[in-house]
Design a protein around this motif. Structure first.
Motif, PDB file in Angstrom:
ATOM      1  N   ALA A 136     -65.311  29.299  66.437  1.00  0.00           N
ATOM      2  CA  ALA A 136     -64.418  28.628  65.503  1.00  0.00           C
ATOM      3  C   ALA A 136     -62.974  29.086  65.618  1.00  0.00           C
ATOM      4  O   ALA A 136     -62.107  28.587  64.896  1.00  0.00           O
ATOM      5  N   LEU A 137     -62.695  30.003  66.538  1.00  0.00           N
ATOM      6  CA  LEU A 137     -61.356  30.585  66.629  1.00  0.00           C
ATOM      7  C   LEU A 137     -60.535  29.905  67.723  1.00  0.00           C
ATOM      8  O   LEU A 137     -60.916  29.911  68.895  1.00  0.00           O
ATOM      9  N   ARG A 138     -59.395  29.313  67.342  1.00  0.00           N
ATOM     10  CA  ARG A 138     -58.476  28.719  68.315  1.00  0.00           C
ATOM     11  C   ARG A 138     -57.511  29.807  68.778  1.00  0.00           C
ATOM     12  O   ARG A 138     -56.762  30.360  67.978  1.00  0.00           O
ATOM     13  N   VAL A 139     -57.513  30.093  70.079  1.00  0.00           N
ATOM     14  CA  VAL A 139     -56.741  31.221  70.612  1.00  0.00           C
ATOM     15  C   VAL A 139     -55.590  30.721  71.475  1.00  0.00           C
ATOM     16  O   VAL A 139     -55.772  29.871  72.351  1.00  0.00           O
ATOM     17  N   PRO A 173     -60.989  39.032  60.694  1.00  0.00           N
ATOM     18  CA  PRO A 173     -61.912  38.467  59.702  1.00  0.00           C
ATOM     19  C   PRO A 173     -62.627  37.214  60.199  1.00  0.00           C
ATOM     20  O   PRO A 173     -62.048  36.419  60.950  1.00  0.00           O
ATOM     21  N   ASP A 174     -63.855  37.042  59.776  1.00  0.00           N
ATOM     22  CA  ASP A 174     -64.643  35.878  60.191  1.00  0.00           C
ATOM     23  C   ASP A 174     -63.982  34.567  59.773  1.00  0.00           C
ATOM     24  O   ASP A 174     -64.184  33.526  60.418  1.00  0.00           O
ATOM     25  N   ARG A 175     -63.203  34.606  58.707  1.00  0.00           N
ATOM     26  CA  ARG A 175     -62.575  33.369  58.215  1.00  0.00           C
ATOM     27  C   ARG A 175     -61.406  32.909  59.076  1.00  0.00           C
ATOM     28  O   ARG A 175     -60.920  31.787  58.914  1.00  0.00           O
ATOM     29  N   ILE A 208     -61.775  36.839  74.040  1.00  0.00           N
ATOM     30  CA  ILE A 208     -61.603  36.706  72.593  1.00  0.00           C
ATOM     31  C   ILE A 208     -61.975  35.289  72.171  1.00  0.00           C
ATOM     32  O   ILE A 208     -62.709  35.075  71.200  1.00  0.00           O
ATOM     33  N   ALA A 209     -61.481  34.301  72.924  1.00  0.00           N
ATOM     34  CA  ALA A 209     -61.776  32.899  72.617  1.00  0.00           C
ATOM     35  C   ALA A 209     -63.271  32.599  72.728  1.00  0.00           C
ATOM     36  O   ALA A 209     -63.845  31.897  71.888  1.00  0.00           O
ATOM     37  N   ALA A 210     -63.896  33.159  73.761  1.00  0.00           N
ATOM     38  CA  ALA A 210     -65.323  32.901  73.983  1.00  0.00           C
ATOM     39  C   ALA A 210     -66.202  33.627  72.972  1.00  0.00           C
ATOM     40  O   ALA A 210     -67.340  33.229  72.733  1.00  0.00           O
TER      41      ALA A 210
END
Length: 246
Positions: free
Chosen positions: A59-62, A33-35, A53-55
């Motif tokens: 806004a996603l901390r991986v 999900p985008d959230r 995935i991170a790139a």
């Protein structure tokens, strides 16, 4: 079973490299999900997919986790400060710590139904309510593309598929997860050639054909008799299943 510490140096080049990693990462992200603001990539290997995935979402901390030290070192070079050495059956994270969890090409290596259930259970445990777990299923079957290589390998002794889609769904259900979608992606650059298949066979790729076993050598001879020894057959197409934690 392959030794993934020994595999680390050649892992990326032998498995489709960056194009394959990009396809896998985009498929994973299509189910997240985008959230979501945090994602744990379990059995991240060399981090080639994890980094993408991170790139792929600012806004996603991986965070990545892997059991093999040589793999984890390579992943840490790609994601400094974001990779831990960990057993997927006993993850060193708190309950509900992540918005999303992924495990790409892991469950088929679990070795037993007990291990597969434990892995899914741990992924569910560290997932927050409303979060999504994404994992590959039916990995072995994905490599059967109907080629002449597959025709030769069809008669090899069967092995138990611990990542069969119905089994994974049952493990997820047992840990309170509900189905949340599917995605498919091509394993770019992973189409088998006869010569490459023989090399994989002789280094332990096929668990029911141990290297040096007379039966393994019989299969090797049959593969070596196929035409176009260096021509890759079609790429496999992998399947991802997603599960939501209510």
């Amino acid at each position: 079973m392959l030794d993934y510490d020994n595999e680390a140096e050649r892992y990326d080049a032998s498995r489709g490299g960056e194009p394959r990693a990009e396809a896998a990462a985009q498929a994973v992200l299509s189910l997240v999900p985008d959230r979501a603001r945090s994602l744990l990539d379990v059995a991240c290997g060399t981090g080639i997919v994890t980094r993408r995935i991170a790139a792929g979402r600012d806004a996603l901390r991986v965070t990545g986790a892997d059991l093999a030290p040589a793999m984890a070192r390579r992943a840490a070079a790609r994601l400094p400060g974001s990779v831990v050495l960990a057993d997927s059956r006993r993850l060193p994270f708190a309950d509900g710590e992540f918005d999303a969890v992924s495990s790409v090409w892991l469950l088929h290596l679990s070795g037993s139904a007990e291990n597969a259930r434990a892995i899914v259970g741990e992924c569910a445990r560290v997932l927050r309510p409303g979060g999504v777990y994404v994992t590959t299923v039916d990995k072995g079957a994905s490599h059967n593309v109907g080629s002449d290589i597959d025709a030769v390998l069809a008669s090899r002794p069967p092995s138990r598929a611990h990542d069969a889609a119905d089994l994974v769904a049952s493990y997820a259900r047992a840990h309170g997860l509900v189905p949340a979608g599917r995605a498919r992606f091509a394993g770019r650059g992973q189409g088998r050639s006869p010569r490459r298949t023989v090399a994989d066979l002789r280094r332990g790729w096929f668990v029911t054909l141990p290297p040096g076993d007379p039966l393994a050598e019989d299969f090797a001879a049959r593969l070596e008799a196929l035409p176009d020894q260096d021509r890759p057959r079609p790429d496999p197409v992998f399947t991802l299943s997603a599960f939501r934690k209510p």
